[in-house]
Write a protein that holds these residues in place. Structure first.
Motif, PDB file in Angstrom:
ATOM      1  N   GLY A 134       3.472   4.112  -3.847  1.00 49.50           N
ATOM      2  CA  GLY A 134       3.438   3.762  -2.427  1.00 49.50           C
ATOM      3  C   GLY A 134       2.253   2.909  -2.033  1.00 49.50           C
ATOM      4  O   GLY A 134       2.263   2.258  -1.000  1.00 49.50           O
ATOM      5  N   GLU A 135       1.212   2.885  -2.839  1.00 54.74           N
ATOM      6  CA  GLU A 135       0.050   2.047  -2.553  1.00 54.74           C
ATOM      7  C   GLU A 135       0.309   0.644  -3.090  1.00 54.74           C
ATOM      8  O   GLU A 135       0.934   0.467  -4.128  1.00 54.74           O
ATOM      9  N   ARG A 136      -0.183  -0.334  -2.371  1.00 52.83           N
ATOM     10  CA  ARG A 136      -0.092  -1.721  -2.839  1.00 52.83           C
ATOM     11  C   ARG A 136      -1.484  -2.174  -3.244  1.00 52.83           C
ATOM     12  O   ARG A 136      -2.440  -2.014  -2.489  1.00 52.83           O
ATOM     13  N   VAL A 137      -1.595  -2.734  -4.421  1.00 58.25           N
ATOM     14  CA  VAL A 137      -2.911  -3.098  -4.952  1.00 58.25           C
ATOM     15  C   VAL A 137      -3.651  -4.070  -4.032  1.00 58.25           C
ATOM     16  O   VAL A 137      -4.861  -3.985  -3.895  1.00 58.25           O
ATOM     17  N   VAL A 138      -2.944  -4.963  -3.352  1.00 60.79           N
ATOM     18  CA  VAL A 138      -3.637  -5.919  -2.473  1.00 60.79           C
ATOM     19  C   VAL A 138      -4.369  -5.213  -1.345  1.00 60.79           C
ATOM     20  O   VAL A 138      -5.350  -5.731  -0.821  1.00 60.79           O
ATOM     21  N   GLU A 139      -3.925  -4.011  -0.976  1.00 57.76           N
ATOM     22  CA  GLU A 139      -4.607  -3.255   0.072  1.00 57.76           C
ATOM     23  C   GLU A 139      -5.936  -2.689  -0.402  1.00 57.76           C
ATOM     24  O   GLU A 139      -6.765  -2.281   0.410  1.00 57.76           O
ATOM     25  N   SER A 140      -6.165  -2.691  -1.710  1.00 59.46           N
ATOM     26  CA  SER A 140      -7.412  -2.182  -2.279  1.00 59.46           C
ATOM     27  C   SER A 140      -8.397  -3.284  -2.642  1.00 59.46           C
ATOM     28  O   SER A 140      -9.480  -2.998  -3.138  1.00 59.46           O
ATOM     29  N   LEU A 141      -8.022  -4.534  -2.400  1.00 61.63           N
ATOM     30  CA  LEU A 141      -8.915  -5.642  -2.744  1.00 61.63           C
ATOM     31  C   LEU A 141     -10.057  -5.749  -1.738  1.00 61.63           C
ATOM     32  O   LEU A 141      -9.878  -5.473  -0.553  1.00 61.63           O
ATOM     33  N   PRO A 142     -11.208  -6.212  -2.208  1.00 64.48           N
ATOM     34  CA  PRO A 142     -12.301  -6.469  -1.264  1.00 64.48           C
ATOM     35  C   PRO A 142     -12.004  -7.707  -0.425  1.00 64.48           C
ATOM     36  O   PRO A 142     -11.186  -8.553  -0.798  1.00 64.48           O
ATOM     37  N   ARG A 143     -12.644  -7.828   0.689  1.00 65.04           N
ATOM     38  CA  ARG A 143     -12.424  -8.924   1.642  1.00 65.04           C
ATOM     39  C   ARG A 143     -12.508 -10.298   0.982  1.00 65.04           C
ATOM     40  O   ARG A 143     -11.682 -11.170   1.229  1.00 65.04           O
ATOM     41  N   ASP A 144     -13.505 -10.525   0.131  1.00 65.34           N
ATOM     42  CA  ASP A 144     -13.698 -11.863  -0.450  1.00 65.34           C
ATOM     43  C   ASP A 144     -12.562 -12.281  -1.380  1.00 65.34           C
ATOM     44  O   ASP A 144     -12.378 -13.468  -1.654  1.00 65.34           O
ATOM     45  N   ALA A 145     -11.773 -11.329  -1.870  1.00 64.89           N
ATOM     46  CA  ALA A 145     -10.646 -11.682  -2.739  1.00 64.89           C
ATOM     47  C   ALA A 145      -9.636 -12.550  -2.004  1.00 64.89           C
ATOM     48  O   ALA A 145      -8.957 -13.383  -2.611  1.00 64.89           O
ATOM     49  N   PHE A 146      -9.543 -12.377  -0.685  1.00 67.60           N
ATOM     50  CA  PHE A 146      -8.535 -13.101   0.094  1.00 67.60           C
ATOM     51  C   PHE A 146      -8.930 -14.552   0.394  1.00 67.60           C
ATOM     52  O   PHE A 146      -8.171 -15.283   1.005  1.00 67.60           O
ATOM     53  N   ASP A 147     -10.110 -14.964  -0.079  1.00 64.70           N
ATOM     54  CA  ASP A 147     -10.529 -16.357   0.097  1.00 64.70           C
ATOM     55  C   ASP A 147      -9.894 -17.279  -0.937  1.00 64.70           C
ATOM     56  O   ASP A 147      -9.788 -18.484  -0.712  1.00 64.70           O
ATOM     57  N   ASN A 148      -9.507 -16.718  -2.075  1.00 67.65           N
ATOM     58  CA  ASN A 148      -8.865 -17.492  -3.140  1.00 67.65           C
ATOM     59  C   ASN A 148      -8.142 -16.505  -4.051  1.00 67.65           C
ATOM     60  O   ASN A 148      -8.720 -15.991  -4.993  1.00 67.65           O
ATOM     61  N   LEU A 149      -6.883 -16.257  -3.721  1.00 71.33           N
ATOM     62  CA  LEU A 149      -6.134 -15.199  -4.377  1.00 71.33           C
ATOM     63  C   LEU A 149      -4.780 -15.710  -4.846  1.00 71.33           C
ATOM     64  O   LEU A 149      -4.087 -16.416  -4.116  1.00 71.33           O
TER      65      LEU A 149
END
Length: 176
Positions: A25-40
């Motif tokens: 039920g957990e999605r790994v993207v929900e566990s990423l740190p904020r900076d991961a979303f700058d280039n993912l």
């Protein structure tokens, strides 16, 4: 919203690969740190890209800086700001590799992140050895690029032998 201090992946260094085992039920993207979303770049077996877009936004990221390789036999109906490759069937490891190579050009050295979610789903479609070779080639490319890689699976989906092989590819294993 996840902060750097809450993310179990926040300490992942450039050039590192982690095997991330998480509850159902957990999605790994929900566990990423904020900076991961700058280039993912996300290789996902989940076809709900609108939900992925909402996750990116809720974590303070810009959806246009997130690429997706949709790995699904179902039709992907998405027209938002995430950039996506052509979808590929989960049994088509050659196609997955090609789509990864095309999208990986956008992963920035030292800053980029690659997430391969739902390895257990891929394991249902292909032989273990073929999946291992794909994962190993992705991990090698990420290390060469000095990016970060998260190989994710749901707890209890893969057998001990498969987990051990994947663990050998990773620098560490994190169980949530």
């Amino acid at each position: 919203m996840n902060t750097e201090h809450e993310s179990p992946l926040a300490s992942l260094e450039p050039g590192s690969v982690v095997l991330y085992e998480h509850p159902s039920g957990e999605r790994v993207v929900e566990s990423l740190p904020r900076d991961a979303f700058d280039n993912l770049l996300v290789l996902t077996t989940r076809g709900d890209l609108a939900r992925l877009e909402r996750t990116v936004t809720s974590h303070g990221g810009t959806p246009g800086r997130v690429g997706v390789v949709p790995i699904t036999g179902a039709t992907v109906d998405y027209t938002g700001p995430l950039w996506i490759t052509k979808q590929v069937a989960p049994s088509d490891l050659t196609g997955i590799s090609i789509r990864f190579s095309e999208a990986f050009r956008h992963v920035e050295p030292g800053a980029g992140w690659v997430v391969v979610d739902n390895l257990g789903v891929l394991a249902m479609y292909v032989e273990e050895e073929r999946l291992y070779r794909l994962v190993d080639s992705i991990a090698s490319a990420v290390r060469k690029r000095d990016a970060r890689c998260v190989l994710a699976t749901t707890t209890g989906v893969l057998g001990e032998r498969s987990l051990a092989r994947l663990r050998d590819t990773a620098d560490e294993k994190i169980t949530r």
